[in-house]
Design an enzyme around this catalytic site. Sequence first.
Site, PDB file in Angstrom:
ATOM      1  N   HIS A   1      -8.844 -36.994  22.563  1.00 43.61           N
ATOM      2  CA  HIS A   1      -9.313 -37.090  21.174  1.00 43.61           C
ATOM      3  C   HIS A   1      -8.708 -36.014  20.290  1.00 43.61           C
ATOM      4  CE1 HIS A   1     -12.596 -34.554  23.065  1.00 43.61           C
ATOM      5  NE2 HIS A   1     -12.480 -33.857  21.946  1.00 43.61           N
TER       6      HIS A   1
ATOM      7  N   GLU B   1      -8.539 -28.402  23.851  1.00 41.22           N
ATOM      8  CA  GLU B   1      -9.602 -28.711  24.816  1.00 41.22           C
ATOM      9  C   GLU B   1      -8.948 -29.460  25.972  1.00 41.22           C
ATOM     10  OE1 GLU B   1     -12.714 -31.196  23.171  1.00 41.22           O
ATOM     11  OE2 GLU B   1     -13.824 -31.253  25.065  1.00 41.22           O
TER      12      GLU B   1
ATOM     13  N   HIS C   1      -9.432 -29.344  16.771  1.00 41.05           N
ATOM     14  CA  HIS C   1      -8.796 -29.214  18.088  1.00 41.05           C
ATOM     15  C   HIS C   1      -8.245 -30.555  18.543  1.00 41.05           C
ATOM     16  CE1 HIS C   1     -13.036 -30.215  19.463  1.00 41.05           C
ATOM     17  NE2 HIS C   1     -12.393 -30.943  20.348  1.00 41.05           N
TER      18      HIS C   1
HETATM   19  C1  MC0 Z   1     -18.472 -31.437  22.608  1.00 37.81           C
HETATM   20  C2  MC0 Z   1     -17.065 -31.028  23.001  1.00 37.81           C
HETATM   21  C3  MC0 Z   1     -16.288 -32.252  23.501  1.00 37.81           C
HETATM   22  O1  MC0 Z   1     -15.389 -32.787  22.846  1.00 37.81           O
HETATM   23  O2  MC0 Z   1     -16.665 -32.700  24.639  1.00 37.81           O
HETATM   24  C4  MC0 Z   1     -16.336 -30.303  21.844  1.00 37.81           C
HETATM   25  O3  MC0 Z   1     -15.286 -30.632  21.389  1.00 37.81           O
HETATM   26  S1  MC0 Z   1     -17.149 -28.908  21.288  1.00 37.81           S
HETATM   27  C5  MC0 Z   1     -16.135 -28.236  19.988  1.00 37.81           C
HETATM   28  C6  MC0 Z   1     -16.639 -26.914  19.525  1.00 37.81           C
HETATM   29  N1  MC0 Z   1     -16.444 -25.909  20.548  1.00 37.81           N
HETATM   30  C7  MC0 Z   1     -15.423 -25.022  20.539  1.00 37.81           C
HETATM   31  O4  MC0 Z   1     -14.592 -24.998  19.641  1.00 37.81           O
HETATM   32  C8  MC0 Z   1     -15.384 -24.018  21.683  1.00 37.81           C
HETATM   33  C9  MC0 Z   1     -14.191 -23.144  21.690  1.00 37.81           C
HETATM   34  N2  MC0 Z   1     -14.022 -22.438  20.426  1.00 37.81           N
HETATM   35  C10 MC0 Z   1     -14.224 -21.106  20.301  1.00 37.81           C
HETATM   36  O5  MC0 Z   1     -14.525 -20.399  21.253  1.00 37.81           O
HETATM   37  C11 MC0 Z   1     -14.073 -20.521  18.934  1.00 37.81           C
HETATM   38  O6  MC0 Z   1     -14.268 -21.543  17.951  1.00 37.81           O
HETATM   39  C12 MC0 Z   1     -12.704 -19.840  18.693  1.00 37.81           C
HETATM   40  C13 MC0 Z   1     -11.553 -20.806  18.831  1.00 37.81           C
HETATM   41  C14 MC0 Z   1     -12.531 -18.666  19.666  1.00 37.81           C
HETATM   42  C15 MC0 Z   1     -12.707 -19.311  17.250  1.00 37.81           C
HETATM   43  O7  MC0 Z   1     -13.854 -18.542  17.073  1.00 37.81           O
HETATM   44  P1  MC0 Z   1     -14.206 -17.906  15.662  1.00 37.81           P
HETATM   45  O8  MC0 Z   1     -14.105 -18.945  14.598  1.00 37.81           O
HETATM   46  O9  MC0 Z   1     -15.469 -17.132  15.806  1.00 37.81           O
HETATM   47  O10 MC0 Z   1     -13.089 -16.863  15.582  1.00 37.81           O
HETATM   48  P2  MC0 Z   1     -12.360 -16.198  14.385  1.00 37.81           P
HETATM   49  O11 MC0 Z   1     -12.897 -16.647  13.077  1.00 37.81           O
HETATM   50  O12 MC0 Z   1     -12.375 -14.746  14.707  1.00 37.81           O
HETATM   51  O13 MC0 Z   1     -10.925 -16.789  14.586  1.00 37.81           O
HETATM   52  C16 MC0 Z   1      -9.882 -16.124  15.234  1.00 37.81           C
HETATM   53  C17 MC0 Z   1      -8.594 -16.717  14.714  1.00 37.81           C
HETATM   54  O14 MC0 Z   1      -8.486 -18.064  15.197  1.00 37.81           O
HETATM   55  C18 MC0 Z   1      -8.392 -18.971  14.116  1.00 37.81           C
HETATM   56  N3  MC0 Z   1      -9.114 -20.193  14.463  1.00 37.81           N
HETATM   57  C19 MC0 Z   1     -10.443 -20.331  14.639  1.00 37.81           C
HETATM   58  N4  MC0 Z   1     -10.741 -21.588  14.960  1.00 37.81           N
HETATM   59  C20 MC0 Z   1      -9.561 -22.263  14.980  1.00 37.81           C
HETATM   60  C21 MC0 Z   1      -9.218 -23.603  15.239  1.00 37.81           C
HETATM   61  N5  MC0 Z   1     -10.133 -24.505  15.536  1.00 37.81           N
HETATM   62  N6  MC0 Z   1      -7.930 -23.959  15.201  1.00 37.81           N
HETATM   63  C22 MC0 Z   1      -6.972 -23.020  14.900  1.00 37.81           C
HETATM   64  N7  MC0 Z   1      -7.241 -21.733  14.634  1.00 37.81           N
HETATM   65  C23 MC0 Z   1      -8.522 -21.366  14.673  1.00 37.81           C
HETATM   66  C24 MC0 Z   1      -9.011 -18.239  12.937  1.00 37.81           C
HETATM   67  O15 MC0 Z   1      -8.512 -18.739  11.727  1.00 37.81           O
HETATM   68  C25 MC0 Z   1      -8.556 -16.820  13.192  1.00 37.81           C
HETATM   69  O16 MC0 Z   1      -7.226 -16.664  12.791  1.00 37.81           O
HETATM   70  P3  MC0 Z   1      -6.742 -15.507  11.802  1.00 37.81           P
HETATM   71  O17 MC0 Z   1      -7.170 -14.248  12.506  1.00 37.81           O
HETATM   72  O18 MC0 Z   1      -5.250 -15.671  11.729  1.00 37.81           O
HETATM   73  O19 MC0 Z   1      -7.485 -15.753  10.523  1.00 37.81           O
HETATM   74 CO    CO Z   2     -13.742 -32.132  21.625  1.00 33.33          CO
END
Ligand code: MC0
Ligand code: CO
Length: 134
Positions: free
Chosen positions: A7, A130, A79
């Site tokens: 996805h 992912e 993502h």
């Molecule tokens: C249900 C399941 C499924 O499908 O089965 C799902 O999908 S669950 C979908 C939701 N779950 C997840 O996303 C889990 C994994 N995600 C995470 O752990 C987090 O969202 C992070 C990716 C670590 C980002 O965390 P957070 O927003 O707190 O961090 P932050 O603001 O300090 O961001 C650090 C840097 O990464 C960038 N950044 C943040 N999110 C981003 C994204 N989605 N794509 C690209 N870049 C991204 C920010 O702009 C920043 O860059 P700069 O420093 O350059 O400004």
């Molecule tokens: Co997902």
Amino acid sequence: MIGRLNHVAIAVPDLEAACAQYRSALGANVGAPQDEPDHGVTVVFVELPNTKIEFLYPLGEDSPIKGFLEKNPAGGIHHICYEVDDILAARDTLQAEGARVLGSGEPKIGAHGKPVLFLHPKDFNGCLIELEEV
Ligand SMILES: C[C@@H](C(=O)O)C(=O)SCCNC(=O)CCNC(=O)[C@H](O)C(C)(C)COP(=O)(O)OP(=O)(O)OC[C@H]1O[C@@H](n2cnc3c(N)ncnc32)[C@H](O)[C@@H]1OP(=O)(O)O
Ligand SMILES: [Co+2]
């Protein structure tokens, strides 16, 4: 190692509006909202012939998409999810390559009832990845 595109996820500021738009304007097959408390999101899947779109909307106080929506108030691609056969083998290979596996490093059960892991976007060309074991 990676297989099919499972996805593409889009973080949306208004879940109902996104669903209505994809149904009426794009004629898409839009599913029902599913709360995923372990992931801090409510998801809706849009079924396409060759893949799925996953709408993401924050659930709870510490949703991982909260910061993303603050930075992208109109929403945006959050993502992409690739399928793998063996998620633990994939994780070990990626960690050995120096990629950061997010969270505890242990797979969680995702929206399809299968194990998933996330890889840091800064390690993959700015794109959050992912992995889902199928
Ligand atoms: C249900 C399941 C499924 O499908 O089965 C799902 O999908 S669950 C979908 C939701 N779950 C997840 O996303 C889990 C994994 N995600 C995470 O752990 C987090 O969202 C992070 C990716 C670590 C980002 O965390 P957070 O927003 O707190 O961090 P932050 O603001 O300090 O961001 C650090 C840097 O990464 C960038 N950044 C943040 N999110 C981003 C994204 N989605 N794509 C690209 N870049 C991204 C920010 O702009 C920043 O860059 P700069 O420093 O350059 O400004
Ligand atoms: Co997902």
